[in-house]
Design an enzyme around this catalytic site. Structure first.
Site, mmCIF file in Angstrom:
data_model
loop_
_atom_site.group_PDB
_atom_site.id
_atom_site.type_symbol
_atom_site.label_atom_id
_atom_site.label_comp_id
_atom_site.label_asym_id
_atom_site.label_seq_id
_atom_site.Cartn_x
_atom_site.Cartn_y
_atom_site.Cartn_z
ATOM 1 N N HIS A 115 0.846 -1.196 0.000
ATOM 2 C CA HIS A 115 0.000 0.000 0.000
ATOM 3 C C HIS A 115 0.876 1.239 0.000
ATOM 4 O O HIS A 115 1.830 1.335 0.762
ATOM 5 C CB HIS A 115 -0.882 0.005 1.258
ATOM 6 C CG HIS A 115 -1.752 1.213 1.365
ATOM 7 N ND1 HIS A 115 -2.940 1.334 0.673
ATOM 8 C CD2 HIS A 115 -1.608 2.364 2.054
ATOM 9 C CE1 HIS A 115 -3.492 2.496 0.938
ATOM 10 N NE2 HIS A 115 -2.702 3.147 1.779
ATOM 11 N N ARG A 140 -14.660 13.027 8.483
ATOM 12 C CA ARG A 140 -13.398 13.685 8.864
ATOM 13 C C ARG A 140 -13.021 14.750 7.841
ATOM 14 O O ARG A 140 -12.530 15.826 8.185
ATOM 15 C CB ARG A 140 -12.263 12.645 8.974
ATOM 16 C CG ARG A 140 -12.392 11.768 10.214
ATOM 17 C CD ARG A 140 -11.473 10.567 10.109
ATOM 18 N NE ARG A 140 -10.092 10.932 9.895
ATOM 19 C CZ ARG A 140 -9.206 10.209 9.204
ATOM 20 N NH1 ARG A 140 -9.564 9.046 8.666
ATOM 21 N NH2 ARG A 140 -7.982 10.632 9.054
ATOM 22 N N SER A 144 -7.413 3.909 9.499
ATOM 23 C CA SER A 144 -8.132 3.974 8.225
ATOM 24 C C SER A 144 -7.405 3.126 7.168
ATOM 25 O O SER A 144 -8.007 2.270 6.508
ATOM 26 C CB SER A 144 -8.226 5.452 7.799
ATOM 27 O OG SER A 144 -8.620 5.574 6.475
ATOM 28 N N LYS A 156 -8.489 -1.206 5.878
ATOM 29 C CA LYS A 156 -8.755 -1.645 4.495
ATOM 30 C C LYS A 156 -7.808 -2.784 4.101
ATOM 31 O O LYS A 156 -8.199 -3.738 3.436
ATOM 32 C CB LYS A 156 -8.605 -0.458 3.533
ATOM 33 C CG LYS A 156 -9.757 0.533 3.682
ATOM 34 C CD LYS A 156 -9.578 1.780 2.851
ATOM 35 C CE LYS A 156 -8.604 2.731 3.456
ATOM 36 N NZ LYS A 156 -8.885 4.150 3.379
HETATM 37 N N1 URA Z 1 -5.680 7.586 3.383
HETATM 38 C C1 URA Z 1 -6.592 6.800 3.995
HETATM 39 O O1 URA Z 1 -6.917 5.715 3.523
HETATM 40 N N2 URA Z 1 -7.117 7.228 5.165
HETATM 41 C C2 URA Z 1 -6.801 8.405 5.743
HETATM 42 O O2 URA Z 1 -7.308 8.704 6.816
HETATM 43 C C3 URA Z 1 -5.870 9.215 5.079
HETATM 44 C C4 URA Z 1 -5.312 8.784 3.897
#
Ligand code: URA
Length: 437
Positions: free
Chosen positions: A82, A168, A183, A187
């Protein structure tokens, strides 16, 4: 349990228990917690922070809020990659086939670009016929057969993160290390990999502006990985100028092919070798990053990495001939040079401005459903530290003949370059690795 009490508890610096964090996230997803309370809670987190235990609990609650992918039908240790996002970042196009050629299975879910940053799915879709929607069975089968598949992210991965991120974004609560870290990691964990390699970027084109901020975020994500049993390594890399020389979908595919052929820009090739090395170690295919690097270099030199890229194209409907002949990619009609007004050394290239200039030409989208033009973008001829004379070409725009925005884009490129009279000190591309043994 009442949300208002949990907001107060956090505001006063208390540590929330796992069941309290579950209550917050379940309430967010099922509508029991209204947006105003969720936003107040996020603001309290921004000011007070979270302990590692709380951050891990938040991550898992968000990861489990929607679909979770079980990759156990794929043999071997699955390592996901990522990037926190940047301009000209085409590393996945290179690293996925490269590490697959060395035996690490890559079952990759990638995103589309939004705003000034690009996305792997859009880049791959610039190859005629390539599709990124595969059913679960076909996805697993392809990884088991050829070692690599890249698909678009399913709509229901970590829906709690989707909702919280949207809130946010409009309540001034994006900039919080535990919220960003949870966050990103929610994922990745929902997507099912056994181990995770993160490329945490900092600089003018990135979310984190300094190396120190990037290190703090990297440490938080590695700590989450270790708390939830997914080995995680983070590479901290510079995004103070675009990576490589091209920005724009087909142009970036062309540059990725150059690297897979053993050519291409040094910064891009180096970062891919570093990312790939750690993926090989995480995937149990090499004892050390040095040994892994030698294997990756061999896979490039022997043509195995490029052949794996061609296999990936063929398996997902694309023309594999593109891997050997990038001239088959979509081509823009015009090449417009952007020239330096004076002489000097390139002291800064604002990556965000460059990304926006490419977007103006049609390479990216302002809204989720906008169409993009795969052929357009730009090529940076001058990079940080290069000496230029007045009239030298700094960059070339690849544009459509009828593009009314080309002038505006050229101005944005020119504004992105800052020239200075002295040569700036070279900036290292890599600023550390967190979590490697
Ligand atoms: N990328 C994300 O996936 N989440 C965030 O909070 C900031 C950047």
């Amino acid at each position: 349990m009442r949300m208002v009490d949990l907001i107060r508890k956090k505001r006063h610096g208390g540590e929330l228990e796992e069941r309290e964090i579950r209550f917050v996230i379940d309430g967010l997803v099922n509508g029991a917690v209204p947006d105003y309370q969720m936003a107040a809670w996020a603001m309290a987190v921004c000011f007070v922070g979270m302990t590692d235990r709380e951050t891990a609990a938040l991550t898992m609650a968000m990861a489990e809020s929607g679909d979770t992918v079980d990759l156990s039908e794929i043999a071997g240790i699955k390592v996901d990659k990522h990037s926190t996002g940047g301009v000209g970042d085409k590393t996945t196009l290179i690293v996925a086939p490269l590490v697959a050629a060395c035996g690490v299975p890559v079952a990759k879910m990638s995103g589309r670009g939004l705003g000034h940053t690009g996305g792997t799915v859009d880049k791959l879709e610039s190859i005629a016929g390539f599709h990124t929607e595969l059913g679960r069975e076909a996805f697993f089968k392809q990884v088991n057969e050829i070692g690599v598949a890249v698909i678009g992210q399913s709509g229901n991965i970590a829906p709690a993160d989707k909702k919280l991120y949207a809130l946010r974004d409009v309540t001034g609560t994006v900039e919080s290390v535990p919220l960003i870290a949870s966050s990103v990691m929610s994922k990745k964990i929902a997507a099912g990999a056994d181990a995770i390699l993160l490329d945490v970027k900092f600089g003018s084109g990135a979310f984190m502006k300094t190396a120190e901020e990037a290190k703090t975020l990297a440490e938080a994500m590695v700590a989450i990985g270790s708390q939830v049993g997914r080995r995680t390594v983070a590479v901290i890399s510079d995004m103070d100028q675009p990576l490589g020389r091209t920005v724009g979908n087909a142009l970036e595919v062309r540059e990725a092919i150059e690297v897979l052929r053993g050519e291409g820009p040094d910064d891009l090739r180096e970062l891919c070798l570093v990312l790939g090395s750690h993926m090989l170690v995480l995937g149990g295919r090499a004892e050390s990053a040095e040994a892994a690097r030698a294997r990756l270099e061999e896979a490039i030199a022997s043509g195995a990495a490029l052949r794996k890229f061609a296999d990936l194209l063929a398996a997902q409907g694309g023309d594999p001939a593109v891997a050997h002949d990038p001239a088959l990619l979509p081509q823009a009609e015009l090449r417009i040079p952007v020239r330096a007004a004076g002489a000097g050394f390139v002291a800064a290239i604002d990556a965000e401005r460059i990304g926006l200039a490419a977007m103006l030409l049609g390479a990216g989208r302002a809204e989720k459903d906008d169409a993009i033009d795969y052929a357009v973008g730009l090529e940076l001829v001058a990079k940080l530290g290069d000496a230029v004379e007045a009239g030298d070409t700094l960059a070339v725009l690849y544009a459509r003949a009828d593009d009314a925005k080309a002038q505006e884009s050229a101005e944005s490129v020119l504004a992105a370059y800052r020239l200075a009279s002295g040569r700036p000190a070279p900036q290292p591309l890599l600023h550390g690795i967190v979590g490697a043994e």
